[in-house]
Scaffold this motif. Sequence first.
Motif, short mmCIF file in Angstrom:
data_model
loop_
_atom_site.label_atom_id
_atom_site.label_comp_id
_atom_site.label_asym_id
_atom_site.label_seq_id
_atom_site.Cartn_x
_atom_site.Cartn_y
_atom_site.Cartn_z
N ARG A 163 -14.59 24.11 73.81
CA ARG A 163 -14.73 24.08 72.35
C ARG A 163 -14.60 22.65 71.82
O ARG A 163 -15.33 22.23 70.94
N TYR A 203 -17.21 20.37 69.71
CA TYR A 203 -16.88 19.67 68.46
C TYR A 203 -17.34 18.21 68.50
O TYR A 203 -17.92 17.68 67.55
N LEU A 238 -21.08 18.12 68.15
CA LEU A 238 -21.53 18.35 66.76
C LEU A 238 -21.30 17.12 65.89
O LEU A 238 -22.16 16.74 65.09
N LEU A 274 -24.16 15.03 64.04
CA LEU A 274 -24.14 14.84 62.58
C LEU A 274 -24.14 13.35 62.22
O LEU A 274 -24.83 12.92 61.29
N LEU A 298 -27.42 22.74 63.78
CA LEU A 298 -25.98 22.49 63.84
C LEU A 298 -25.20 23.64 63.20
O LEU A 298 -24.12 24.02 63.68
N ALA A 299 -25.77 24.21 62.14
CA ALA A 299 -25.09 25.32 61.47
C ALA A 299 -25.00 26.55 62.37
O ALA A 299 -23.99 27.29 62.36
N ILE A 348 -24.77 26.52 65.63
CA ILE A 348 -23.70 26.27 66.61
C ILE A 348 -22.33 26.46 65.97
O ILE A 348 -21.42 27.06 66.56
N VAL A 349 -22.17 25.95 64.76
CA VAL A 349 -20.89 26.11 64.04
C VAL A 349 -20.59 27.58 63.80
O VAL A 349 -19.45 28.05 63.97
N ALA A 350 -21.63 28.33 63.43
CA ALA A 350 -21.43 29.77 63.20
C ALA A 350 -21.00 30.49 64.48
O ALA A 350 -20.16 31.40 64.46
N TRP A 351 -21.57 30.02 65.60
CA TRP A 351 -21.19 30.62 66.90
C TRP A 351 -19.72 30.35 67.18
O TRP A 351 -18.98 31.23 67.60
N LEU A 352 -19.27 29.10 66.94
CA LEU A 352 -17.88 28.75 67.17
C LEU A 352 -16.93 29.54 66.27
O LEU A 352 -15.87 30.01 66.69
N ILE A 353 -17.33 29.70 65.01
CA ILE A 353 -16.48 30.44 64.08
C ILE A 353 -16.35 31.88 64.50
O ILE A 353 -15.27 32.48 64.45
#
Length: 482
Positions: free
Chosen positions: A388, A392, A395, A399, A468-469, A471-476
């Motif tokens: 994880r 990060y 990402l 960004l 990127l969103a 991937i972030v959604a997957w992490l959340i």
Amino acid sequence: MFSLCEKCHQLFNIENYALSYYEAASEVHIEMNARVSNLPSQNELAGLIDSISPRDSIVIGIETYDSFSYSIEKTDWKNEYVDFLNNNETDETAKIKIHVQKTWSEDNVLSIYCFDEFWSYYGENLNKTINFFADLLKIRAYLRFFVFDKEIKLFTSSIFFSSCNDWPIDVVDRSENIKKCEQIGLFFNRNDISLTPKDFEILQSTQNVLIAKTVFNKLETLLSLLHLADTSYIAEGIVCVQFSSEYSRINYSLSEQFINNDICTIFKWAFLGENAINKFVIARNVIGIKCNNIDDIKRVDSSMFNSIKSSYTISQKKIAEEYILMKKDISQFIVESSQQMQEIIHSLTDGLKNNFVAIIMFFITIILTDSLDWNDFLSGGKINTDLRWIIYIFLASSLAYLIVSVVTAVFRWKFYKADFNRLKQNYSTMLDEQDIEEAFKNDEPLTTVRKRTIISSVIICTLWIAILALIVAWLISDLCKG
């Protein structure tokens, strides 16, 4: 025809030298002496009163040891006048005063009862004359003077003298001429004297208006000279003109104002048509070189006008050559700059592509290096802590790369815009603002590139952020499961 001055001579049987007559725009005033025996009858006096224009008012005063007065308010003046005549000896001397107060009509008409006397008042002092017309034209779009005593016609574009109601149907809008004169030079009295040479350029005239024509020709010459100069003003009856800061100022008395039709011709040539500013610059340079004092200005003739036109023709040829060169520069700049802006879009596109490839390679690396515990992931969809943090970091890097790409695009755009404006500024001394805007198509190339760049950048950045969103959604979602 009706002449108030001659009518008084006839009615009161007055010799020429015994009558004082004064006429200005606002009033007429007459003073004379006559024997009571020569005073007109009540009907003759009524005829004099009725001859005055209805828009004006007349006051009559007659004094001996007794007195009589007439004004429009008196309704029984005839009986009073008869009593006055009967109560005085026939050889008694009477002092007579007649005053006519003039009023402008709604359609800008003013009465003139004696044309020559009117111009003997205004023609003797040019400073008074120019201020007279300037004050009137501040509040009226045009001036109409109805002349009673002779058949005449004297027309300019804004000032009309006529003995009949044959006024021009179409009247020129003076505001455009005034605005143009303000743009071509600096006449310091322009707020007080809002006049142009066109106001006194005679378009039609009869032969019996010599004194008025002389005044108008002087004023046209004066105003042409004032507006031909780069800076000019009138102060305490002194005319001051300076054709350029390189040349000395020339002064002369307004009472010595002269007529020079060639100066008027030069002004009209420069004022009318296109490229007025360029024409005035050339005219000022030629006049400034050749005229060092007022006598030189008085001698301005057609040869100087021909010299100005020749200089202008040479200048136009040079400008045409520079204009062609400018068009080449613009075309080359647009091509090169368009390539630069394409590079901006390509850099954003390449960044998106690289970002997508990096994501794929990242996951391939995870699979090949066994960084992901497949048993835990398949059974519960969980990602270990080390992986994880790696995501990060990935990402954040992606960004940051996006931000750097956008900032680079913005800076490149600013450089492009600055170069575009700098190219326009290079030709500001050769062309006026309107010509430059026309040559650069009102900044259409700049607008087109800006619009294309913004649309492409928004699409690319949206896709980039969307990846990127996800991937972030997957992490959340993984955190929520944990």
